[in-house]
Design a protein around this motif. Structure first.
Motif, PDB file in Angstrom:
ATOM      1  N   THR A   3      33.262  40.304  19.360  1.00  0.00           N
ATOM      2  CA  THR A   3      32.647  40.481  18.043  1.00  0.00           C
ATOM      3  C   THR A   3      33.752  40.769  17.040  1.00  0.00           C
ATOM      4  O   THR A   3      34.577  41.652  17.260  1.00  0.00           O
ATOM      5  CB  THR A   3      31.639  41.651  18.050  1.00  0.00           C
ATOM      6  N   LYS A   4      33.761  40.026  15.950  1.00  0.00           N
ATOM      7  CA  LYS A   4      34.771  40.219  14.905  1.00  0.00           C
ATOM      8  C   LYS A   4      34.158  41.032  13.774  1.00  0.00           C
ATOM      9  O   LYS A   4      33.069  40.725  13.290  1.00  0.00           O
ATOM     10  CB  LYS A   4      35.272  38.878  14.376  1.00  0.00           C
ATOM     11  N   ILE A   5      34.861  42.078  13.374  1.00  0.00           N
ATOM     12  CA  ILE A   5      34.373  42.972  12.328  1.00  0.00           C
ATOM     13  C   ILE A   5      35.380  43.038  11.190  1.00  0.00           C
ATOM     14  O   ILE A   5      36.578  43.211  11.423  1.00  0.00           O
ATOM     15  CB  ILE A   5      34.152  44.402  12.871  1.00  0.00           C
ATOM     16  N   LYS A   6      34.888  42.894   9.963  1.00  0.00           N
ATOM     17  CA  LYS A   6      35.703  43.116   8.773  1.00  0.00           C
ATOM     18  C   LYS A   6      35.100  44.287   8.005  1.00  0.00           C
ATOM     19  O   LYS A   6      33.868  44.417   7.935  1.00  0.00           O
ATOM     20  CB  LYS A   6      35.728  41.867   7.887  1.00  0.00           C
ATOM     21  N   LEU A   7      35.946  45.116   7.430  1.00  0.00           N
ATOM     22  CA  LEU A   7      35.452  46.283   6.713  1.00  0.00           C
ATOM     23  C   LEU A   7      36.336  46.572   5.507  1.00  0.00           C
ATOM     24  O   LEU A   7      37.486  46.133   5.438  1.00  0.00           O
ATOM     25  CB  LEU A   7      35.403  47.494   7.652  1.00  0.00           C
ATOM     26  N   SER A   8      35.777  47.313   4.560  1.00  0.00           N
ATOM     27  CA  SER A   8      36.536  47.624   3.349  1.00  0.00           C
ATOM     28  C   SER A   8      36.100  48.955   2.764  1.00  0.00           C
ATOM     29  O   SER A   8      34.978  49.423   2.983  1.00  0.00           O
ATOM     30  CB  SER A   8      36.366  46.518   2.297  1.00  0.00           C
ATOM     31  N   MET A   9      37.017  49.543   1.998  1.00  0.00           N
ATOM     32  CA  MET A   9      36.765  50.761   1.233  1.00  0.00           C
ATOM     33  C   MET A   9      37.436  50.573  -0.122  1.00  0.00           C
ATOM     34  O   MET A   9      38.644  50.312  -0.186  1.00  0.00           O
ATOM     35  CB  MET A   9      37.339  51.982   1.973  1.00  0.00           C
ATOM     36  N   ILE A  33      46.359  48.227   3.295  1.00  0.00           N
ATOM     37  CA  ILE A  33      46.193  49.152   2.173  1.00  0.00           C
ATOM     38  C   ILE A  33      46.950  48.610   0.968  1.00  0.00           C
ATOM     39  O   ILE A  33      48.175  48.431   1.037  1.00  0.00           O
ATOM     40  CB  ILE A  33      46.727  50.551   2.539  1.00  0.00           C
ATOM     41  N   THR A  34      46.249  48.333  -0.107  1.00  0.00           N
ATOM     42  CA  THR A  34      46.889  47.819  -1.311  1.00  0.00           C
ATOM     43  C   THR A  34      47.893  48.833  -1.859  1.00  0.00           C
ATOM     44  O   THR A  34      47.539  49.984  -2.115  1.00  0.00           O
ATOM     45  CB  THR A  34      45.843  47.499  -2.396  1.00  0.00           C
ATOM     46  N   GLY A  35      49.151  48.407  -1.993  1.00  0.00           N
ATOM     47  CA  GLY A  35      50.193  49.262  -2.539  1.00  0.00           C
ATOM     48  C   GLY A  35      50.870  50.181  -1.539  1.00  0.00           C
ATOM     49  O   GLY A  35      51.646  51.053  -1.932  1.00  0.00           O
ATOM     50  N   ILE A  36      50.623  49.969  -0.248  1.00  0.00           N
ATOM     51  CA  ILE A  36      51.160  50.884   0.765  1.00  0.00           C
ATOM     52  C   ILE A  36      52.681  50.878   0.807  1.00  0.00           C
ATOM     53  O   ILE A  36      53.301  51.882   1.193  1.00  0.00           O
ATOM     54  CB  ILE A  36      50.590  50.532   2.164  1.00  0.00           C
ATOM     55  N   ASP A  37      53.312  49.773   0.398  1.00  0.00           N
ATOM     56  CA  ASP A  37      54.777  49.684   0.456  1.00  0.00           C
ATOM     57  C   ASP A  37      55.463  50.308  -0.758  1.00  0.00           C
ATOM     58  O   ASP A  37      56.691  50.386  -0.800  1.00  0.00           O
ATOM     59  CB  ASP A  37      55.218  48.218   0.600  1.00  0.00           C
ATOM     60  N   ASP A  38      54.695  50.729  -1.746  1.00  0.00           N
ATOM     61  CA  ASP A  38      55.266  51.351  -2.942  1.00  0.00           C
ATOM     62  C   ASP A  38      55.155  52.870  -2.810  1.00  0.00           C
ATOM     63  O   ASP A  38      54.053  53.428  -2.889  1.00  0.00           O
ATOM     64  CB  ASP A  38      54.519  50.872  -4.194  1.00  0.00           C
ATOM     65  N   ARG A  39      56.284  53.526  -2.609  1.00  0.00           N
ATOM     66  CA  ARG A  39      56.286  54.963  -2.357  1.00  0.00           C
ATOM     67  C   ARG A  39      55.883  55.787  -3.579  1.00  0.00           C
ATOM     68  O   ARG A  39      55.679  56.987  -3.477  1.00  0.00           O
ATOM     69  CB  ARG A  39      57.673  55.403  -1.859  1.00  0.00           C
ATOM     70  N   ARG A  40      55.739  55.166  -4.718  1.00  0.00           N
ATOM     71  CA  ARG A  40      55.206  55.885  -5.881  1.00  0.00           C
ATOM     72  C   ARG A  40      53.720  56.176  -5.695  1.00  0.00           C
ATOM     73  O   ARG A  40      53.192  57.098  -6.333  1.00  0.00           O
ATOM     74  CB  ARG A  40      55.398  55.054  -7.150  1.00  0.00           C
ATOM     75  N   TYR A  41      53.073  55.397  -4.838  1.00  0.00           N
ATOM     76  CA  TYR A  41      51.633  55.517  -4.652  1.00  0.00           C
ATOM     77  C   TYR A  41      51.258  56.085  -3.280  1.00  0.00           C
ATOM     78  O   TYR A  41      50.488  57.029  -3.179  1.00  0.00           O
ATOM     79  CB  TYR A  41      50.968  54.152  -4.846  1.00  0.00           C
ATOM     80  N   TRP A  42      51.795  55.472  -2.220  1.00  0.00           N
ATOM     81  CA  TRP A  42      51.406  55.828  -0.859  1.00  0.00           C
ATOM     82  C   TRP A  42      52.617  56.276  -0.041  1.00  0.00           C
ATOM     83  O   TRP A  42      53.737  55.830  -0.276  1.00  0.00           O
ATOM     84  CB  TRP A  42      50.775  54.629  -0.147  1.00  0.00           C
ATOM     85  N   ASN A  43      52.339  57.121   0.969  1.00  0.00           N
ATOM     86  CA  ASN A  43      53.352  57.518   1.938  1.00  0.00           C
ATOM     87  C   ASN A  43      52.703  57.709   3.302  1.00  0.00           C
ATOM     88  O   ASN A  43      51.535  58.127   3.395  1.00  0.00           O
ATOM     89  CB  ASN A  43      54.022  58.848   1.546  1.00  0.00           C
ATOM     90  N   HIS A  44      53.450  57.395   4.343  1.00  0.00           N
ATOM     91  CA  HIS A  44      53.016  57.720   5.700  1.00  0.00           C
ATOM     92  C   HIS A  44      53.575  59.092   6.048  1.00  0.00           C
ATOM     93  O   HIS A  44      54.780  59.336   5.936  1.00  0.00           O
ATOM     94  CB  HIS A  44      53.507  56.676   6.708  1.00  0.00           C
ATOM     95  N   ILE A  45      52.693  59.995   6.478  1.00  0.00           N
ATOM     96  CA  ILE A  45      53.080  61.380   6.727  1.00  0.00           C
ATOM     97  C   ILE A  45      52.787  61.745   8.182  1.00  0.00           C
ATOM     98  O   ILE A  45      51.669  61.523   8.665  1.00  0.00           O
ATOM     99  CB  ILE A  45      52.299  62.337   5.802  1.00  0.00           C
ATOM    100  N   ASP A  49      41.377  47.480   3.489  1.00  0.00           N
ATOM    101  CA  ASP A  49      40.650  46.489   4.283  1.00  0.00           C
ATOM    102  C   ASP A  49      41.091  46.578   5.741  1.00  0.00           C
ATOM    103  O   ASP A  49      42.240  46.943   6.040  1.00  0.00           O
ATOM    104  CB  ASP A  49      40.900  45.076   3.766  1.00  0.00           C
ATOM    105  N   GLY A  50      40.183  46.223   6.627  1.00  0.00           N
ATOM    106  CA  GLY A  50      40.506  46.219   8.049  1.00  0.00           C
ATOM    107  C   GLY A  50      39.770  45.106   8.770  1.00  0.00           C
ATOM    108  O   GLY A  50      38.761  44.589   8.277  1.00  0.00           O
ATOM    109  N   GLU A  51      40.278  44.768   9.939  1.00  0.00           N
ATOM    110  CA  GLU A  51      39.664  43.709  10.737  1.00  0.00           C
ATOM    111  C   GLU A  51      39.964  43.964  12.210  1.00  0.00           C
ATOM    112  O   GLU A  51      41.074  44.339  12.576  1.00  0.00           O
ATOM    113  CB  GLU A  51      40.219  42.347  10.307  1.00  0.00           C
ATOM    114  N   VAL A  52      38.964  43.769  13.048  1.00  0.00           N
ATOM    115  CA  VAL A  52      39.150  43.932  14.486  1.00  0.00           C
ATOM    116  C   VAL A  52      38.246  42.948  15.216  1.00  0.00           C
ATOM    117  O   VAL A  52      37.125  42.674  14.778  1.00  0.00           O
ATOM    118  CB  VAL A  52      38.845  45.384  14.930  1.00  0.00           C
ATOM    119  N   GLU A  53      38.750  42.404  16.303  1.00  0.00           N
ATOM    120  CA  GLU A  53      37.967  41.512  17.162  1.00  0.00           C
ATOM    121  C   GLU A  53      38.069  42.037  18.581  1.00  0.00           C
ATOM    122  O   GLU A  53      39.168  42.181  19.125  1.00  0.00           O
ATOM    123  CB  GLU A  53      38.478  40.075  17.068  1.00  0.00           C
TER     124      GLU A  53
END
Length: 292
Positions: free
Chosen positions: A250-256, A130-142, A164-168
């Motif tokens: 199967t390798k999958i890449k995904l984005s939002m 997640i872009t910016g996840i480490d900046d608490r001004r934007y994102w937080n884990h709750i 973005d995500g990826e799984v194999e």
């Protein structure tokens, strides 16, 4: 089914209408019973196993449960289960695979659907980039009890929204649908009642969110959707992919994304990415949980 067969030998007075020497349901050969119940769904097989000794033995027959397991179940056992006792029966293997199993430091959960044997997977927000996840001004884990991971990522505000995500993984052969599980607004409980705080919700009505997925064998899907209806968890459909060879991963890449920097957006809860057999899309739609 058992009640129906038993009724054939009971008269209206509740007494047997045939002599004690006549055949009854319990006299059916176990192999014959196993051949019949093999056409039923796993929960129905387990229920019939409680009828009598013949049905109980048949409900544990390996050939009955091998037909319910994915074709690559042994690969899944080696991949998912940390410990498997020797000489484990197929019904016990099915039961273990239907239990929610955790991988990759708790960021992925995998299980078989009890009714169909279809493989399901959930990837937590902590298993995504997640872009910016480490900046608490934007994102937080709750922390929350509304996620199977007991934690979600909450966006207060950002200009650049990108996940973005990826799984194999060795998915069994079949068709699969991929979703982001999202909610506008931050929910909590007050005096035992669920409430939703919509304080930070803004910007999602300006432009739609774009979803994409790619697979290692060249499949590509895309969709877009405007986020709305605060206070409800929805599955936003990214796209589908097919697996033909279940013996390889199967390798999958995904984005939002919503990266239009002319405006900010915020007030979004991101729980997880979910992968289900494609036939479950109809169930989600019937329950009102599906978007896109």
């Amino acid at each position: 089914m058992g009640a129906y067969f038993s009724a054939l030998f009971i008269n209206q007075g509740g007494l047997s209408s045939v002599s004690s020497s006549s055949p009854s349901l319990g006299d059916l050969p176990e192999s014959c019973v196993a051949s019949i119940i093999g056409y039923l769904d796993p929960p129905e097989i387990c229920k019939l196993g409680k009828l009598n000794r013949a049905f109980r033995g048949a409900s544990w027959a390996d050939f009955v449960w091998e037909s319910k397991l994915p074709s690559n179940y042994q690969v899944l056992v080696d991949k998912i289960l940390t410990f498997v006792p020797e000489n484990l029966g197929k019904r016990e293997i099915y039961s273990l695979l239907c239990t929610t199993n955790t991988l990759d430091g708790g960021t992925k959960k995998i299980w078989l659907d009890k009714s169909s044997g279809g493989l399901c997977m959930s990837i937590s927000s902590k298993g995504l980039h997640i872009t910016g996840i480490d900046d608490r001004r934007y994102w937080n884990h709750i922390p929350t009890d509304e996620s199977r991971f007991h934690s979600i990522a909450y966006l207060q505000q950002t200009w650049w929204f990108e996940v973005d995500g990826e799984v194999e993984f060795p998915f069994p052969a079949g068709s699969y649908s991929v979703f982001f599980r999202l909610q506008l607004g931050r929910s909590s409980k007050r005096f035992g009642r669920r409430i939703c705080n919509s304080e930070h919700i803004h910007g999602w009505d300006k432009k739609p969110v774009r979803f994409q997925l790619w697979t290692s064998d060249g499949q590509h899907a895309r969709s877009q959707c405007t986020l709305n209806e605060p206070g409800k968890w929805f599955h936003y459909h990214i796209g589908d992919f097919n697996v033909e060879n279940s013996n390889s991963s199967t390798k999958i890449k995904l984005s939002m994304t919503q990266i239009d920097c002319t405006h900010t957006k915020g007030g979004l809860c991101l729980d997880s990415v979910v992968i289900y057999p494609s036939k479950y899309r109809e169930k989600l739609q019937q329950k009102g949980f599906l978007r896109c």
